[in-house]
Design an enzyme around this catalytic site. Structure first.
Site, PDB file in Angstrom:
ATOM      1  N   LYS A  11       0.825  -1.216   0.000  1.00  0.00           N
ATOM      2  CA  LYS A  11       0.000   0.000   0.000  1.00  0.00           C
ATOM      3  C   LYS A  11       0.861   1.269   0.000  1.00  0.00           C
ATOM      4  O   LYS A  11       2.068   1.217   0.280  1.00  0.00           O
ATOM      5  CB  LYS A  11      -0.940  -0.038   1.211  1.00  0.00           C
ATOM      6  CG  LYS A  11      -1.935  -1.209   1.175  1.00  0.00           C
ATOM      7  CD  LYS A  11      -2.932  -1.106   2.326  1.00  0.00           C
ATOM      8  CE  LYS A  11      -3.934  -2.243   2.291  1.00  0.00           C
ATOM      9  NZ  LYS A  11      -4.972  -2.106   3.365  1.00  0.00           N
ATOM     10  N   TYR A  51     -12.696  -1.672  -3.377  1.00  0.00           N
ATOM     11  CA  TYR A  51     -13.153  -1.756  -1.985  1.00  0.00           C
ATOM     12  C   TYR A  51     -14.676  -1.601  -1.874  1.00  0.00           C
ATOM     13  O   TYR A  51     -15.171  -1.209  -0.820  1.00  0.00           O
ATOM     14  CB  TYR A  51     -12.436  -0.712  -1.134  1.00  0.00           C
ATOM     15  CG  TYR A  51     -10.999  -1.106  -0.809  1.00  0.00           C
ATOM     16  CD1 TYR A  51     -10.725  -2.141   0.080  1.00  0.00           C
ATOM     17  CD2 TYR A  51      -9.917  -0.448  -1.396  1.00  0.00           C
ATOM     18  CE1 TYR A  51      -9.420  -2.512   0.387  1.00  0.00           C
ATOM     19  CE2 TYR A  51      -8.604  -0.814  -1.093  1.00  0.00           C
ATOM     20  CZ  TYR A  51      -8.376  -1.848  -0.202  1.00  0.00           C
ATOM     21  OH  TYR A  51      -7.079  -2.222   0.108  1.00  0.00           O
ATOM     22  N   HIS A 117      -2.182  -5.408   1.563  1.00  0.00           N
ATOM     23  CA  HIS A 117      -3.488  -6.051   1.401  1.00  0.00           C
ATOM     24  C   HIS A 117      -3.263  -7.530   1.180  1.00  0.00           C
ATOM     25  O   HIS A 117      -2.267  -7.921   0.550  1.00  0.00           O
ATOM     26  CB  HIS A 117      -4.203  -5.474   0.167  1.00  0.00           C
ATOM     27  CG  HIS A 117      -5.425  -6.252  -0.230  1.00  0.00           C
ATOM     28  ND1 HIS A 117      -6.638  -6.083   0.395  1.00  0.00           N
ATOM     29  CD2 HIS A 117      -5.605  -7.236  -1.157  1.00  0.00           C
ATOM     30  CE1 HIS A 117      -7.524  -6.923  -0.147  1.00  0.00           C
ATOM     31  NE2 HIS A 117      -6.922  -7.624  -1.093  1.00  0.00           N
ATOM     32  N   GLU A 128      -9.844 -10.200  -7.387  1.00  0.00           N
ATOM     33  CA  GLU A 128      -8.891  -9.091  -7.206  1.00  0.00           C
ATOM     34  C   GLU A 128      -7.702  -9.213  -8.159  1.00  0.00           C
ATOM     35  O   GLU A 128      -7.222  -8.216  -8.689  1.00  0.00           O
ATOM     36  CB  GLU A 128      -8.425  -9.061  -5.748  1.00  0.00           C
ATOM     37  CG  GLU A 128      -9.552  -8.683  -4.795  1.00  0.00           C
ATOM     38  CD  GLU A 128      -9.210  -8.887  -3.327  1.00  0.00           C
ATOM     39  OE1 GLU A 128     -10.089  -8.612  -2.493  1.00  0.00           O
ATOM     40  OE2 GLU A 128      -8.086  -9.330  -3.001  1.00  0.00           O
TER      41      GLU A 128
HETATM   42  P1  GDP Z   1      -8.136  -6.622   5.914  1.00  0.00           P
HETATM   43  O1  GDP Z   1      -8.824  -7.763   5.208  1.00  0.00           O
HETATM   44  O2  GDP Z   1      -7.262  -7.082   7.064  1.00  0.00           O
HETATM   45  O3  GDP Z   1      -7.374  -5.714   4.973  1.00  0.00           O
HETATM   46  O4  GDP Z   1      -9.259  -5.735   6.599  1.00  0.00           O
HETATM   47  P2  GDP Z   1     -10.733  -5.288   6.129  1.00  0.00           P
HETATM   48  O5  GDP Z   1     -11.181  -6.070   4.930  1.00  0.00           O
HETATM   49  O6  GDP Z   1     -11.595  -5.297   7.346  1.00  0.00           O
HETATM   50  O7  GDP Z   1     -10.538  -3.758   5.728  1.00  0.00           O
HETATM   51  C1  GDP Z   1      -9.973  -3.407   4.484  1.00  0.00           C
HETATM   52  C2  GDP Z   1      -9.035  -2.252   4.698  1.00  0.00           C
HETATM   53  O8  GDP Z   1      -9.781  -1.119   5.144  1.00  0.00           O
HETATM   54  C3  GDP Z   1      -7.985  -2.442   5.790  1.00  0.00           C
HETATM   55  O9  GDP Z   1      -6.860  -3.167   5.356  1.00  0.00           O
HETATM   56  C4  GDP Z   1      -7.630  -1.013   6.149  1.00  0.00           C
HETATM   57  O10 GDP Z   1      -6.726  -0.430   5.193  1.00  0.00           O
HETATM   58  C5  GDP Z   1      -8.976  -0.324   6.009  1.00  0.00           C
HETATM   59  N1  GDP Z   1      -9.651  -0.226   7.306  1.00  0.00           N
HETATM   60  C6  GDP Z   1     -10.238  -1.212   8.044  1.00  0.00           C
HETATM   61  N2  GDP Z   1     -10.731  -0.740   9.182  1.00  0.00           N
HETATM   62  C7  GDP Z   1     -10.452   0.605   9.192  1.00  0.00           C
HETATM   63  C8  GDP Z   1     -10.716   1.678  10.120  1.00  0.00           C
HETATM   64  O11 GDP Z   1     -11.320   1.486  11.181  1.00  0.00           O
HETATM   65  N3  GDP Z   1     -10.279   2.921   9.749  1.00  0.00           N
HETATM   66  C9  GDP Z   1      -9.621   3.155   8.563  1.00  0.00           C
HETATM   67  N4  GDP Z   1      -9.233   4.407   8.273  1.00  0.00           N
HETATM   68  N5  GDP Z   1      -9.365   2.177   7.671  1.00  0.00           N
HETATM   69  C10 GDP Z   1      -9.772   0.924   7.985  1.00  0.00           C
END
Ligand code: GDP
Length: 139
Positions: A11, A51, A117, A128
């Site tokens: 990222k 996303y 990611h 993806e």
């Molecule tokens: P991952 O699968 O571990 O990447 O997590 P998720 O699928 O839940 O979220 C996707 C991405 O969204 C994460 O990798 C973070 O970059 C972002 N993200 C998740 N939760 C938060 C949050 O509470 N705040 C912010 N700013 N970004 C978040």
């Protein structure tokens, strides 16, 4: 059926902080083979689509802004049990909760700007991967 492939992005935070080489080293040392890779930058539309599942989440705007803020490295990785093993290698979403030695623990600073990611299922890995690469870019 498992495809033995996952999709990753280094990222914008990790690229800006100079961690591309160290992260690729961790990935290959863990036994992943790189079958596709590119240095690129997401457009607003790309990030909103990629996303899309998070569209209703309160952090969606921040996430899109961050992911379009600089260049990324996108890659498709191959290894037995790739999705699960790569999620273990990167660690928890919030680096504060990530295990010692994981990529997010080592290179990330916050839950939003979390360095890498990793796909969460074989199905999403395929979606993806093909979002970023055409068939002739995968080796
Ligand atoms: P991952 O699968 O571990 O990447 O997590 P998720 O699928 O839940 O979220 C996707 C991405 O969204 C994460 O990798 C973070 O970059 C972002 N993200 C998740 N939760 C938060 C949050 O509470 N705040 C912010 N700013 N970004 C978040």
């Amino acid at each position: 059926m498992s495809t033995n492939r996952t999709f990753t992005m280094i990222k914008p935070d990790a690229v800006k902080n100079g961690h591309i080489g160290a992260i690729l080293e961790k990935i290959t040392a863990a036994g992943f083979k790189i079958v596709a890779m590119k240095y690129t930058q997401l457009s607003l539309r790309d990030a909103q689509e990629f996303y899309g599942v998070h569209r209703e989440r309160p952090f969606f705007g921040e996430l899109v802004e961050f992911m379009t803020s600089g260049t990324i490295v996108a890659a498709i990785l191959e290894k037995e049990n790739a999705v699960e093993d790569f999620r273990a290698l990167i660690g928890a979403t919030n680096p504060a909760d990530a295990a010692e030695g994981t990529i997010r623990k080592m290179f990330a600073n916050s839950i939003g700007e979390n360095a890498v990611h990793g796909s969460d299922s074989d199905e999403n890995a395929a979606i993806e991967g093909s979002f970023h690469f055409s068939g002739r870019e995968i080796y």
